[in-house]
Design a protein around this motif. Sequence first.
Motif, short mmCIF file in Angstrom:
data_model
loop_
_atom_site.label_atom_id
_atom_site.label_comp_id
_atom_site.label_asym_id
_atom_site.label_seq_id
_atom_site.Cartn_x
_atom_site.Cartn_y
_atom_site.Cartn_z
N ILE A 1 0.79 -1.24 0.00
CA ILE A 1 0.00 0.00 0.00
C ILE A 1 0.82 1.28 0.00
O ILE A 1 0.28 2.35 -0.28
N VAL A 2 2.10 1.22 0.32
CA VAL A 2 2.89 2.44 0.40
C VAL A 2 4.01 2.38 -0.64
O VAL A 2 4.80 1.44 -0.65
N LEU A 3 4.06 3.39 -1.47
CA LEU A 3 5.13 3.47 -2.46
C LEU A 3 6.30 4.22 -1.84
O LEU A 3 6.20 5.41 -1.56
N LYS A 4 7.36 3.49 -1.61
CA LYS A 4 8.60 4.09 -1.11
C LYS A 4 9.49 4.26 -2.34
O LYS A 4 9.90 3.28 -2.97
N GLU A 5 9.75 5.50 -2.70
CA GLU A 5 10.37 5.80 -3.98
C GLU A 5 11.66 5.03 -4.24
O GLU A 5 11.83 4.43 -5.31
N SER A 6 12.58 5.00 -3.30
CA SER A 6 13.87 4.34 -3.54
C SER A 6 13.69 2.84 -3.78
O SER A 6 14.29 2.27 -4.70
N ASP A 7 12.83 2.19 -3.00
CA ASP A 7 12.58 0.75 -3.20
C ASP A 7 11.85 0.49 -4.51
O ASP A 7 12.15 -0.48 -5.23
N PHE A 8 10.92 1.35 -4.83
CA PHE A 8 10.16 1.19 -6.08
C PHE A 8 11.10 1.32 -7.28
O PHE A 8 11.09 0.50 -8.20
N ARG A 9 11.95 2.34 -7.25
CA ARG A 9 12.90 2.54 -8.35
C ARG A 9 13.86 1.35 -8.47
O ARG A 9 14.19 0.95 -9.58
N THR A 10 14.28 0.79 -7.35
CA THR A 10 15.17 -0.39 -7.38
C THR A 10 14.45 -1.57 -8.03
O THR A 10 15.03 -2.27 -8.88
N SER A 11 13.20 -1.79 -7.66
CA SER A 11 12.42 -2.89 -8.26
C SER A 11 12.27 -2.70 -9.76
O SER A 11 12.41 -3.66 -10.53
N VAL A 12 11.99 -1.49 -10.17
CA VAL A 12 11.83 -1.19 -11.60
C VAL A 12 13.15 -1.44 -12.33
O VAL A 12 13.19 -2.05 -13.40
N LYS A 13 14.24 -0.99 -11.75
CA LYS A 13 15.55 -1.13 -12.38
C LYS A 13 15.97 -2.60 -12.51
O LYS A 13 16.57 -2.99 -13.51
N GLN A 14 15.64 -3.42 -11.52
CA GLN A 14 16.10 -4.81 -11.50
C GLN A 14 15.19 -5.76 -12.27
O GLN A 14 15.55 -6.91 -12.50
N HIS A 15 14.02 -5.31 -12.65
CA HIS A 15 13.06 -6.18 -13.34
C HIS A 15 13.51 -6.50 -14.76
O HIS A 15 14.08 -5.65 -15.44
N ASP A 16 13.26 -7.72 -15.21
CA ASP A 16 13.59 -8.13 -16.58
C ASP A 16 12.44 -7.73 -17.52
O ASP A 16 11.46 -8.45 -17.66
N TRP A 17 12.59 -6.60 -18.15
CA TRP A 17 11.53 -6.06 -19.02
C TRP A 17 11.46 -6.77 -20.36
O TRP A 17 10.44 -6.73 -21.04
N SER A 18 12.52 -7.43 -20.76
CA SER A 18 12.56 -8.09 -22.07
C SER A 18 11.52 -9.20 -22.20
O SER A 18 11.14 -9.56 -23.31
N GLN A 19 11.04 -9.72 -21.08
CA GLN A 19 10.03 -10.79 -21.13
C GLN A 19 8.69 -10.30 -21.71
O GLN A 19 7.83 -11.10 -22.04
N TYR A 20 8.54 -9.00 -21.86
CA TYR A 20 7.28 -8.44 -22.39
C TYR A 20 7.39 -8.06 -23.87
O TYR A 20 6.52 -7.37 -24.39
N GLN A 21 8.43 -8.55 -24.52
CA GLN A 21 8.63 -8.28 -25.94
C GLN A 21 7.37 -8.64 -26.73
O GLN A 21 6.87 -9.76 -26.64
N GLY A 22 6.84 -7.69 -27.46
CA GLY A 22 5.68 -7.92 -28.32
C GLY A 22 4.36 -8.06 -27.59
O GLY A 22 3.36 -8.45 -28.19
N SER A 23 4.32 -7.73 -26.32
CA SER A 23 3.10 -7.88 -25.53
C SER A 23 2.33 -6.56 -25.42
O SER A 23 2.87 -5.49 -25.67
N TYR A 24 1.09 -6.71 -25.05
CA TYR A 24 0.23 -5.56 -24.72
C TYR A 24 0.07 -5.56 -23.21
O TYR A 24 -0.31 -6.58 -22.62
N ILE A 25 0.36 -4.43 -22.58
CA ILE A 25 0.43 -4.38 -21.12
C ILE A 25 -0.61 -3.43 -20.55
O ILE A 25 -0.74 -2.29 -21.00
N ALA A 26 -1.33 -3.91 -19.52
CA ALA A 26 -2.23 -3.07 -18.74
C ALA A 26 -1.62 -2.94 -17.34
O ALA A 26 -1.52 -3.93 -16.61
N LEU A 27 -1.17 -1.75 -17.00
CA LEU A 27 -0.59 -1.49 -15.69
C LEU A 27 -1.69 -1.17 -14.70
O LEU A 27 -2.59 -0.39 -15.01
N HIS A 28 -1.61 -1.78 -13.51
CA HIS A 28 -2.60 -1.46 -12.49
C HIS A 28 -2.03 -1.77 -11.11
O HIS A 28 -0.95 -2.34 -10.98
#
Length: 168
Positions: free
Chosen positions: A41-68
């Motif tokens: 429930i709480v977005l802590k900016e530094s932790d959120f940015r770390t999670s975003v940076k470490q995530h493997d985004w290439s797995q979504y190649q050619g996909s349609y994404i709904a963020l929620h």
Amino acid sequence: MENEIINRVANSKLITFNLEEYYPEGKRVLFDISDWLLEGIVLKESDFRTSVKQHDWSQYQGSYIALHCSTDAIIPGWAFLLVSLQLAPFAKKTVVGTLDTLESILFAEIIPTLDFSALQDKPVIIKGCAHKPIPQNAYLLLAEKLQPIAKNIMYGEACSSVPLYKRK
């Protein structure tokens, strides 16, 4: 004398418009950012940015994404932007919302690009049964596009259509 069976539907000038034919192929992903929030429930900016940076985004190649976010967290506007910018090199399309929102936006982009000139002054049936998730908004957008063009607009199948509009 034998009675010949005549297929009146095949011989009619009715044109069936099937939105399923324009369904964009590709994997759909509902991406929940709540896993990257403190206790969901709480977005802590530094932790959120770390999670975003470490995530493997290439797995979504050619996909349609709904963020929620599946929790009742208050998400700052930049959070979804940050995620979408990481997805940009890989995803075909990214939106904020549900998978229904995603489909509605896809069709809102597709329908205005279609050439309806062959339907000028013709009776058109908007095919109602679909095996793919065609959103209700797509049918509304299509009907709005067809109204100034088609002679008649119906919904359903040729054997059991519901009349919607008839030009005077």
